[in-house]
Design a protein around this motif. Sequence first.
Motif, short mmCIF file in Angstrom:
data_model
loop_
_atom_site.label_atom_id
_atom_site.label_comp_id
_atom_site.label_asym_id
_atom_site.label_seq_id
_atom_site.Cartn_x
_atom_site.Cartn_y
_atom_site.Cartn_z
N ASN A 74 21.82 -21.14 -31.60
CA ASN A 74 20.61 -20.35 -31.89
C ASN A 74 19.31 -21.08 -31.58
O ASN A 74 18.24 -20.59 -31.90
CB ASN A 74 20.60 -19.93 -33.37
N VAL A 75 19.41 -22.25 -30.95
CA VAL A 75 18.20 -22.99 -30.56
C VAL A 75 18.07 -22.87 -29.05
O VAL A 75 19.03 -23.15 -28.32
CB VAL A 75 18.32 -24.49 -30.98
N PRO A 76 16.89 -22.44 -28.54
CA PRO A 76 16.75 -22.32 -27.07
C PRO A 76 16.90 -23.67 -26.39
O PRO A 76 16.37 -24.68 -26.86
CB PRO A 76 15.33 -21.75 -26.89
N GLU A 77 17.66 -23.67 -25.29
CA GLU A 77 17.92 -24.93 -24.58
C GLU A 77 16.75 -25.24 -23.65
O GLU A 77 16.13 -24.35 -23.09
CB GLU A 77 19.18 -24.80 -23.72
N ASP A 78 16.43 -26.53 -23.48
CA ASP A 78 15.43 -26.88 -22.48
C ASP A 78 16.12 -26.97 -21.11
O ASP A 78 17.34 -26.84 -21.00
CB ASP A 78 14.71 -28.20 -22.84
N LYS A 79 15.35 -27.19 -20.07
CA LYS A 79 15.88 -27.10 -18.71
C LYS A 79 17.02 -28.10 -18.47
O LYS A 79 18.04 -27.76 -17.88
CB LYS A 79 14.75 -27.33 -17.70
N ASP A 80 16.82 -29.34 -18.95
CA ASP A 80 17.86 -30.37 -18.74
C ASP A 80 19.18 -29.92 -19.35
O ASP A 80 20.24 -30.06 -18.76
CB ASP A 80 17.42 -31.70 -19.37
N GLU A 81 19.05 -29.38 -20.58
CA GLU A 81 20.26 -28.93 -21.27
C GLU A 81 20.95 -27.83 -20.47
O GLU A 81 22.15 -27.76 -20.38
CB GLU A 81 19.91 -28.42 -22.68
N LYS A 82 20.10 -26.91 -19.91
CA LYS A 82 20.67 -25.79 -19.14
C LYS A 82 21.45 -26.31 -17.95
O LYS A 82 22.54 -25.85 -17.64
CB LYS A 82 19.55 -24.85 -18.68
N ASP A 83 20.85 -27.31 -17.26
CA ASP A 83 21.56 -27.88 -16.11
C ASP A 83 22.88 -28.49 -16.54
O ASP A 83 23.89 -28.35 -15.88
CB ASP A 83 20.67 -28.95 -15.42
N LYS A 84 22.81 -29.17 -17.70
CA LYS A 84 24.04 -29.80 -18.21
C LYS A 84 25.09 -28.74 -18.49
O LYS A 84 26.25 -28.90 -18.17
CB LYS A 84 23.73 -30.58 -19.50
N SER A 85 24.64 -27.63 -19.13
CA SER A 85 25.62 -26.62 -19.51
C SER A 85 26.21 -25.95 -18.27
O SER A 85 27.35 -25.51 -18.29
CB SER A 85 24.98 -25.57 -20.43
N LYS A 86 25.43 -25.89 -17.18
CA LYS A 86 25.98 -25.33 -15.94
C LYS A 86 27.12 -26.19 -15.45
O LYS A 86 28.13 -25.73 -14.97
CB LYS A 86 24.89 -25.27 -14.87
N LYS A 87 26.89 -27.53 -15.57
CA LYS A 87 27.91 -28.45 -15.05
C LYS A 87 29.04 -28.64 -16.04
O LYS A 87 30.10 -29.12 -15.68
CB LYS A 87 27.25 -29.81 -14.75
N ARG A 88 28.77 -28.28 -17.31
CA ARG A 88 29.76 -28.58 -18.35
C ARG A 88 31.06 -27.83 -18.09
O ARG A 88 31.08 -26.63 -17.90
CB ARG A 88 29.22 -28.17 -19.72
N ARG A 89 32.11 -28.57 -18.04
CA ARG A 89 33.44 -27.95 -17.92
C ARG A 89 34.11 -28.03 -19.28
O ARG A 89 33.84 -28.95 -20.05
CB ARG A 89 34.31 -28.70 -16.89
N PRO A 90 34.99 -27.11 -19.56
CA PRO A 90 35.71 -27.19 -20.84
C PRO A 90 36.46 -28.51 -20.97
O PRO A 90 36.96 -29.04 -19.99
CB PRO A 90 36.70 -26.03 -20.75
#
Length: 1127
Positions: A858-874
């Motif tokens: 429920n906390v908006p992600e900053d850009k770095d976090e978004k990039d990380k989540s794109k790369k994040r694999r399970p």
Amino acid sequence: MRKFNIRKVLDGLTAVSSAASASSAAQQQQAGNRETEIQETLQSEHFQLCKTVRHGFPYQPSALAFDPVQKILAIGTQTGALRLFGRPGVECYCQHDSGAAVIQLQFLINEGALVSALADDTLHLWNLRQKRPAILHSLKFNRERITFCHLPFQSKWLYVGTERGNIHIVNVESFTLSGYVIMWNKAIELSSKSHPGPIVHISDNPMDEGKLLIGFESGTVVLWDLKSKKADYRYTHDEAIHSVAWHHEGKQFICSHSDGTLTIWNVKSPTKPFQTITPHGKQLKDGKKPEPCKPILKVEYKTTRAGEPFIILSGGLSYDTVGRRPCLTVMHGKSTAVLEMDYSIVDFLTLCETPYPNDFQEPYAVVVLLEKDLVLIDLAQNGYPIFENPYPLTIHESPVTCCEYFADCPVDLIPALYSVGARQKRQGYSKKEWPISGGNWGLITQSYPEIIITGHADGSIKFWDASAITLQVLYKLKTAKVFEKSRNKDDKQNTDIVDEDPYAIQIISWCPESRMLCIAGVSAHVIIYRFSKQEVTTEVIPMLEVRLLYEINDVESPDGEQVPPLPTPGTGSNPQSIVPQSHPSTSSSSSDGLRDNVPCLKVKNSPLKQSPGYQIELVIQLVWVSGEPPQQITSLAVNSAYGLVVFGNCNGIAMVDYLQKTVLLNLGTIELYGSNDPYRREPRSPRKTRQPSGGMLTVASCMCGLSNLYSESVKKLRTSYITGLSDINEGTMVPEDRCKSPTSDVKDNSFSRSRSSSVTSIDKETREAISALHFCETFTRKADTSLSPCLWVGTTLGTVLVIVLNLPPGGEQRLLQPVIVSPSGTILRLKGAILRMAFLDTTGSLIPPAHEPWREHNVPEDKDEKDKSKKRRPVSVSPSSSQEISENQYAVICSEKQAKVISLPSQNCIYKQNITETSFVLRGDIVSLSNSVCLACFCANGHIMTFSLPSLRPLLDVYYLPLTNMRIARTFCFTNNGQALYLVSPTEIQRLTYSQETCENLQEMLGELFTPVETPEAPNRGFFKGLFGGGAQSLDREELFGESASGKASRSLAQHIPGPGGIEGVKGAASGVVGELARARLALDERGQKLGELEEKTAAMLYSADSFSKHAHEMMLKYKDKKWYQF
């Protein structure tokens, strides 16, 4: 000649044909030769079974006692159980072998011992100076029934009152009867023509131990002089007596009566009571007697130095208070407080500052034992607030319908759950420390976190911290608050499928790493929750409705469309696209008037405020189809890495993408097979066609459903499974359409009446239900060379099918592109319904399903976090690609009858174990223990078994407990590190261990009940009281009751039984005779040592008492002839 066994015929029918099994055995041998040997470390000596601790409220309590010096509370029950409570975290459970109800408990105050009186007229002396208390002596009365016991403080002589009105005296050291008996006919007046009734009270005068107050049920009270063996005074009253209590000065006593009155008597005025009080009676004009009230079951009379005495009583309400809750009344001076209780009062005790009955009592709290709760009231604060109860006694707040147990959880989980749960605590408790504070904690030898989750009949879920054999509630989630509640019976929609408890939890699927939680409820509803530390308000609750129907060819669905044989993946990228359809009140009936497309529960359409903790991600409901109610969900799985939830019932299987809020798969079970159906069934009603494969569907009716233990039909079918199938085979139809509430399974074994007669229970039960689901990354087909995400599906006919999942890339693409789901064609077969599946790597280690680590959503992600989540694999613990591709995974599958280990990708069965021929497995879990993995099973015949993996060697087989009710079957579960639990009664959880190491450490982990404490000093008699003999009079009971004075008691009256003596550490079934003997020897030594200490202390006390009496005698001689002014 070999006996014909119907069960083996059934087994044969569900297994593959004998020729196939013969060839598979040969195949297995070849495959086994090819396999690389996995070194297995677990041996039978690593296993031993024993009970560890019992948590929860004592079921059906019947007696209460408190040691005011040790500060230990004891509760006895109607089933002969004994629960002892000290400081929070110090608890103990013991059991009388006879199972008879405990009618009274008496502590030997500050001696580390307890006397219990049972309904089978036995007395038992418990030694509490050891971690596992044990019986030292027992005494069985043969001719008389025990009704009341009294043990004076610092006395070894126990007074035992009987139904015949006699009093016998027992020496608690030797547990033998004294020859001194008080006969009822000597106690009452000779002129009395009737029997006075059973003894309801015995107590000695606080100021004179030689005077015994005896209360008879009929209303007579006698003050008996022990030395002269005659009655000093007799007090008679018209109303029956329930209890009696002394004023500490010994000049007055109070009686409670069956007409709701209290009578206060002056000891020396036996003709009439000094005062009569009717606490709850309406005072009538003209000086008439108040109207009679309900009986006052117990009264206590406690004095204070600084103010008025307290009179505390239970019962006594007026008869016109119909529907009023049970009350405890506290009368203090002119004020009367009536404290309402949630349940009826079993017993209560007032806790006082002194153990001496002849001193000002200074009461500070009241312990109230209720039928289903334990309440402590603070007497020292205005308004009498209650203490916050630190014991885990609220397990049964709503009946438990399912349980899950997780050992070795992520370390941050318990603090996270505790922090959100701390906000749920009630206010207004007493500010004081919990007064039951005796005992000491054991050593913590286990350092891993353990969590128990309980699902309840009211739709609530509780998370408990179960680390280191303790239990503490962390957090409570109410799943029912998402649904509209019907205000009254008329308003109630006619769409529910259970008689009561429509929100009851049936299945819990939880991923501790990602904290994703998914529940299935009894009204065919599934709710997915995400954990958050932030409060949110959800404007519209995301919801999906699923038509999961059993395709039958004589009932067309109203719009004429057939379920497609292959799923069409959902393409909706907007999660809100499904919301407008979430309340389809308009489509409640189809063209021919049948109820259609209606869910069983109505989701709220107003904004929902969600506190920190578990918050709703998605609600999924199965709907009525053409007048046919949705069937209860039998299996459930959630996977955070894939963003998927899957569930099944006896109609079929549905898979939902909870990120995109779309249904990916909705198939009847038969359609899962495609053209590979071994039974060659057609999707049509079994009533219209002859049963294929010579009654194969009837076999299904017996095999299926263990995964859904809640429906009554299963019990009937299980019974038929054991007794034969003659009546079912003849085609008898039993209507069973509505399922009973999961809480009603013990009370009622009958079928509920059918709401719709369109489909009979046999038709439903013949369907192949989904009984097990497991997400994994493995080889889906024989030719595969790489791992891929997939879902393994187990059914009640012993089939395992594999569904391939094609997942889009992570990040934004995951929300835009569809997940593609397709059957792999792989089919495996076992005997009996599939219960559990798991996967091992080439080293034999368990491969956990892929999962995402938890993050705040429920906390908006900053850009770095978004990039990380794109790369994040399970996070997936799959073997690395550098490993050899051939044979590098093993599937472990456990069914009701057998276990198989299958090598992947070749799909060769390399190991097979028939777990049981004559019974069936209720619960099977693949668990880790001592850095290895094993399969643990609990069978309906009461056996607990473990098998090594992958070779399935039997390591443990112990007869533990028979399946006496469905509650055990519904709640039994194993977890890692040799832990297991089940609900032993509706209010208590029993934990056990099958690990040898835990059994050996248990003694250290258990708390100490007895701690050496100095007995407080006796009250000072004062100069003038000592001078004029006004203080407490002591009595040499040994002189009166000893064998030399009173002679021997009649041998036929009572029989002495020596107890087992408290050998500690005989912990469950032995895994080795030598080890057991060694343990027994150690325990005997320990017992001898402790009994030696007890003996030494007793001898020291006797010596000090002896020397005191000598000094007193010398003093008396010295001052005998002196006048008072000569001192």
